[in-house]
Scaffold this motif. Sequence first.
Motif, PDB file in Angstrom:
ATOM      1  N   ASP A 252       0.824  -1.211   0.000  1.00 22.31           N
ATOM      2  CA  ASP A 252       0.000   0.000   0.000  1.00 22.31           C
ATOM      3  C   ASP A 252       0.857   1.260   0.000  1.00 22.31           C
ATOM      4  OD1 ASP A 252       0.947  -0.653   2.496  1.00 22.31           O
ATOM      5  OD2 ASP A 252      -0.880  -0.062   3.576  1.00 22.31           O
ATOM      6  N   ILE A 253       1.923   1.262   0.812  1.00 20.43           N
ATOM      7  CA  ILE A 253       2.812   2.427   0.862  1.00 20.43           C
ATOM      8  C   ILE A 253       3.511   2.624  -0.471  1.00 20.43           C
ATOM      9  CG2 ILE A 253       4.829   3.425   2.007  1.00 20.43           C
ATOM     10  CD1 ILE A 253       4.105   1.722   4.463  1.00 20.43           C
ATOM     11  N   ALA A 254       4.008   1.521  -1.050  1.00 22.41           N
ATOM     12  CA  ALA A 254       4.688   1.611  -2.345  1.00 22.41           C
ATOM     13  C   ALA A 254       3.735   2.124  -3.416  1.00 22.41           C
ATOM     14  CB  ALA A 254       5.237   0.241  -2.741  1.00 22.41           C
ATOM     15  N   GLY A 255       2.482   1.642  -3.392  1.00 24.13           N
ATOM     16  CA  GLY A 255       1.497   2.105  -4.365  1.00 24.13           C
ATOM     17  C   GLY A 255       1.254   3.592  -4.270  1.00 24.13           C
ATOM     18  N   GLU A 256       1.182   4.116  -3.046  1.00 21.60           N
ATOM     19  CA  GLU A 256       0.964   5.555  -2.848  1.00 21.60           C
ATOM     20  C   GLU A 256       2.157   6.367  -3.350  1.00 21.60           C
ATOM     21  OE1 GLU A 256       0.152   6.125   1.262  1.00 21.60           O
ATOM     22  OE2 GLU A 256      -1.683   4.919   1.240  1.00 21.60           O
ATOM     23  N   ILE A 257       3.376   5.882  -3.061  1.00 16.01           N
ATOM     24  CA  ILE A 257       4.582   6.608  -3.477  1.00 16.01           C
ATOM     25  C   ILE A 257       4.655   6.709  -5.001  1.00 16.01           C
ATOM     26  CG2 ILE A 257       7.113   6.495  -3.569  1.00 16.01           C
ATOM     27  CD1 ILE A 257       6.986   5.256  -0.731  1.00 16.01           C
ATOM     28  N   VAL A 258       4.407   5.591  -5.677  1.00 19.18           N
ATOM     29  CA  VAL A 258       4.498   5.598  -7.140  1.00 19.18           C
ATOM     30  C   VAL A 258       3.352   6.411  -7.744  1.00 19.18           C
ATOM     31  CG1 VAL A 258       4.638   4.205  -9.228  1.00 19.18           C
ATOM     32  CG2 VAL A 258       5.681   3.357  -7.112  1.00 19.18           C
ATOM     33  N   ALA A 259       2.148   6.298  -7.158  1.00 19.37           N
ATOM     34  CA  ALA A 259       1.016   7.097  -7.653  1.00 19.37           C
ATOM     35  C   ALA A 259       1.305   8.589  -7.508  1.00 19.37           C
ATOM     36  CB  ALA A 259      -0.260   6.718  -6.905  1.00 19.37           C
ATOM     37  N   ASP A 260       1.898   8.973  -6.380  1.00 21.79           N
ATOM     38  CA  ASP A 260       2.282  10.385  -6.186  1.00 21.79           C
ATOM     39  C   ASP A 260       3.253  10.834  -7.276  1.00 21.79           C
ATOM     40  OD1 ASP A 260       0.739  10.595  -3.898  1.00 21.79           O
ATOM     41  OD2 ASP A 260       2.426  10.297  -2.515  1.00 21.79           O
ATOM     42  N   ALA A 261       4.229   9.953  -7.574  1.00 17.29           N
ATOM     43  CA  ALA A 261       5.245  10.299  -8.575  1.00 17.29           C
ATOM     44  C   ALA A 261       4.625  10.443  -9.960  1.00 17.29           C
ATOM     45  CB  ALA A 261       6.340   9.234  -8.591  1.00 17.29           C
ATOM     46  N   ILE A 262       3.660   9.583 -10.284  1.00 14.26           N
ATOM     47  CA  ILE A 262       2.986   9.679 -11.588  1.00 14.26           C
ATOM     48  C   ILE A 262       2.209  10.986 -11.678  1.00 14.26           C
ATOM     49  CG2 ILE A 262       1.183   8.676 -13.047  1.00 14.26           C
ATOM     50  CD1 ILE A 262       2.050   5.917 -12.003  1.00 14.26           C
ATOM     51  N   GLN A 263       1.481  11.313 -10.619  1.00 12.24           N
ATOM     52  CA  GLN A 263       0.688  12.548 -10.623  1.00 12.24           C
ATOM     53  C   GLN A 263       1.567  13.791 -10.727  1.00 12.24           C
ATOM     54  OE1 GLN A 263      -1.894  12.141  -7.090  1.00 12.24           O
ATOM     55  NE2 GLN A 263      -3.619  12.142  -8.526  1.00 12.24           N
ATOM     56  N   ALA A 264       2.737  13.739 -10.076  1.00  9.79           N
ATOM     57  CA  ALA A 264       3.636  14.890 -10.085  1.00  9.79           C
ATOM     58  C   ALA A 264       4.588  14.881 -11.277  1.00  9.79           C
ATOM     59  CB  ALA A 264       4.443  14.909  -8.784  1.00  9.79           C
ATOM     60  N   ASN A 265       4.434  13.873 -12.152  1.00  4.04           N
ATOM     61  CA  ASN A 265       5.303  13.727 -13.332  1.00  4.04           C
ATOM     62  C   ASN A 265       6.785  13.662 -12.950  1.00  4.04           C
ATOM     63  OD1 ASN A 265       5.598  13.320 -16.124  1.00  4.04           O
ATOM     64  ND2 ASN A 265       6.053  15.483 -16.472  1.00  4.04           N
ATOM     65  N   LYS A 266       7.070  12.990 -11.844  1.00  2.00           N
ATOM     66  CA  LYS A 266       8.463  12.816 -11.441  1.00  2.00           C
ATOM     67  C   LYS A 266       9.163  11.847 -12.388  1.00  2.00           C
ATOM     68  CE  LYS A 266       8.005  13.679  -6.452  1.00  2.00           C
ATOM     69  NZ  LYS A 266       8.169  13.088  -5.087  1.00  2.00           N
ATOM     70  N   ARG A 267      10.467  11.992 -12.456  1.00  2.38           N
ATOM     71  CA  ARG A 267      11.265  11.097 -13.302  1.00  2.38           C
ATOM     72  C   ARG A 267      11.460   9.768 -12.562  1.00  2.38           C
ATOM     73  NH1 ARG A 267      13.646  11.272 -17.914  1.00  2.38           N
ATOM     74  NH2 ARG A 267      15.620  10.252 -18.402  1.00  2.38           N
ATOM     75  N   ILE A 268      10.947   8.685 -13.142  1.00  5.54           N
ATOM     76  CA  ILE A 268      10.968   7.367 -12.520  1.00  5.54           C
ATOM     77  C   ILE A 268      11.924   6.456 -13.285  1.00  5.54           C
ATOM     78  CG2 ILE A 268       9.574   5.354 -11.879  1.00  5.54           C
ATOM     79  CD1 ILE A 268       7.114   7.198 -11.925  1.00  5.54           C
ATOM     80  N   LEU A 269      12.736   5.712 -12.544  1.00  4.12           N
ATOM     81  CA  LEU A 269      13.652   4.753 -13.174  1.00  4.12           C
ATOM     82  C   LEU A 269      13.424   3.373 -12.570  1.00  4.12           C
ATOM     83  CD1 LEU A 269      16.100   4.462 -15.165  1.00  4.12           C
ATOM     84  CD2 LEU A 269      17.567   4.572 -13.125  1.00  4.12           C
ATOM     85  N   ILE A 270      13.185   2.393 -13.437  1.00  2.08           N
ATOM     86  CA  ILE A 270      13.088   0.994 -13.029  1.00  2.08           C
ATOM     87  C   ILE A 270      14.478   0.376 -13.132  1.00  2.08           C
ATOM     88  CG2 ILE A 270      11.887  -1.204 -13.389  1.00  2.08           C
ATOM     89  CD1 ILE A 270       9.996   1.155 -12.920  1.00  2.08           C
ATOM     90  N   VAL A 271      14.972  -0.195 -12.042  1.00  3.65           N
ATOM     91  CA  VAL A 271      16.285  -0.853 -12.046  1.00  3.65           C
ATOM     92  C   VAL A 271      16.056  -2.358 -11.897  1.00  3.65           C
ATOM     93  CG1 VAL A 271      18.540  -1.068 -10.936  1.00  3.65           C
ATOM     94  CG2 VAL A 271      17.406   1.161 -11.039  1.00  3.65           C
ATOM     95  N   GLY A 272      16.366  -3.096 -12.961  1.00  4.97           N
ATOM     96  CA  GLY A 272      16.085  -4.527 -12.983  1.00  4.97           C
ATOM     97  C   GLY A 272      17.330  -5.381 -12.886  1.00  4.97           C
ATOM     98  N   ASP A 273      17.110  -6.674 -12.760  1.00  2.53           N
ATOM     99  CA  ASP A 273      18.198  -7.645 -12.736  1.00  2.53           C
ATOM    100  C   ASP A 273      18.441  -8.140 -14.161  1.00  2.53           C
ATOM    101  OD1 ASP A 273      20.136  -9.346 -11.823  1.00  2.53           O
ATOM    102  OD2 ASP A 273      18.758 -10.878 -11.097  1.00  2.53           O
ATOM    103  N   PHE A 274      19.603  -8.808 -14.364  1.00  4.93           N
ATOM    104  CA  PHE A 274      19.996  -9.182 -15.730  1.00  4.93           C
ATOM    105  C   PHE A 274      19.641 -10.615 -16.078  1.00  4.93           C
ATOM    106  CE2 PHE A 274      23.860  -8.712 -12.991  1.00  4.93           C
ATOM    107  CZ  PHE A 274      24.017 -10.033 -12.657  1.00  4.93           C
TER     108      PHE A 274
END
Length: 574
Positions: A55-77
């Motif tokens: 729930d906390i993670a969902g709120e953080i990412v939703a906030d970032a989408i609404q604020a048009n923050k620059r988001i980076l996904i860091v994945g494994d290889f």
Amino acid sequence: MPHKIIRRPQVDDSHLPASMPALLKQLYARRGVNQDDCELVLAKLLRPQTMKGLDIAGEIVADAIQANKRILIVGDFDADGATSTSVCMLALKMMGASNIDYLIPNRFDFGYGLSPEIVAVAHAKGVQLLITVDNGISSIDGVSAAKACGMQVVVTDHHLPGQVLPEADAIVNPNQHDCQFASKSIAGVGVAFYLMTAIRAELRSRNWYQIQSIAEPNLGVLLDIVALGTVADVVSLDANNRILVQAGLQRVRSGRCRPGITALLEVAKRDPSKIVAADFGFAVGPRLNAAGRLDEMALGVETLLCDDIMRARRMAAELDGLNQDRRDIEAGMQQEALKTLQAITLDEATLPWGLALFQPDWHQGVIGILASRIKDRYHRPVIAFADAGNGEIKGSARSIKGLHMRDLLERINSQYPGIIIKFGGHAMAAGLSIKANALDTFKQAYDDTVKSILDYEQLTGEILSDGELSADLMNLDTAFMLRNAGPWGQSFEEPLFDGFFKVVQQRIVGEKHLKLLLETECGKLMLDGIAFNVDLQIWPDATINHARVVYKLDVNEFRGNQTVQLMVDYIEPM
């Protein structure tokens, strides 16, 4: 090495539907299936609310989408990391996020996970929110560096956490302490998918889709990718994972999958309409993994993200070429490793219980596969090391039943402090780095620790069989029933049967595969069989007229004709 064939005992299956065929009832009951597990529908997925931090993670990412923050996904290889990254990229774009990108660290330059060096790259890009997928739970220094740069960090992972957790803004990992989510074996891509559902729900509660005049996305369209990552990562197929995999397979069979998956199936010569979970594990997954092992996993991610089938086919062909290169490298490494072992296997008593192997010219990208092959051959836990530069060597470990590899490394780390630089992983697979000049010390510590945990009898390979299949069940109806009763996979093993057969014909095809014509003991039935990668020092042998065979019942399709075929897992001359 010879194996011990153990037949699973007969168990009570009265709790399963009476309408179910008797053979299938028994197979399911032996694998712990209850009546609720028989129907693999999405409505029976575990509820997201039980996953700690979601729930906390969902709120953080939703906030970032609404604020048009620059988001980076860091994945494994690996394939799990590539599919996790792809699910996040596609889902977030469908939810209206436009300022997003991804980064898969090059394993040869940056190593594993969210390192401070990767954070520096992200900071230079002006990233405001980092989301890790299939990694991050052990990235203590990387998360600290990100926080020092003013970034928010959401960690999504499924690997076992250490004693200290990173100081992220949110951690989503079913294996963290106090998480009530019942499926502890969910893959990284499954965790990422659950996070996307939480973000979608949070944006829905904010009327985001109406405000932006966009349709609320159907995340079910991503389940083919989720299924691929789940199978390719060889996690246990518990009920929740089987639901995810089954839903993904249904999308592929109905022709509704991503162009990239279609293209990968094409180069692997698999018919999408007849795909089973094993095709993800043995055909698609290795080709996707080849990018991360030999080059950069970005090629794998781009293949999954691609919307154009012609472009996807070009990338799939490139991945297919990398996979062939990987196989060639691995074959050479395997021969080197076997030569090394032959020098010490002259006396069985001197063979270490825990095998730790190193050659300076081995490739970092394929030591995991090499360790797996050697483990299968000698039925001992194996660590294969490759040179990592700067006086370090990097190891990939594969274990056997009864030995939890990550716990073993933790024990070595506590009893022999300073030998291991870093480590992490699961029960059956793990990774570590050590100083090159500490290899001999580590080998001894590793062997001693394995001996303190295992009994000698556990070094004998065991094959669990579902018993003898009567001749009247060796038909297409049974073969199709078993195929459709899956998805089968790790910890939900596809049914294996065993029996004694007369060997009527035997010949080698494709350099090292044994083509057989077998007759049942009672003489009622003649069946084709195929055994892959046989020992050419034993087969073919015209003096072998009878054998005990462990097999899967399969459907062979050739020029429009369908016949029963035995896929031979193990054959023992009698």
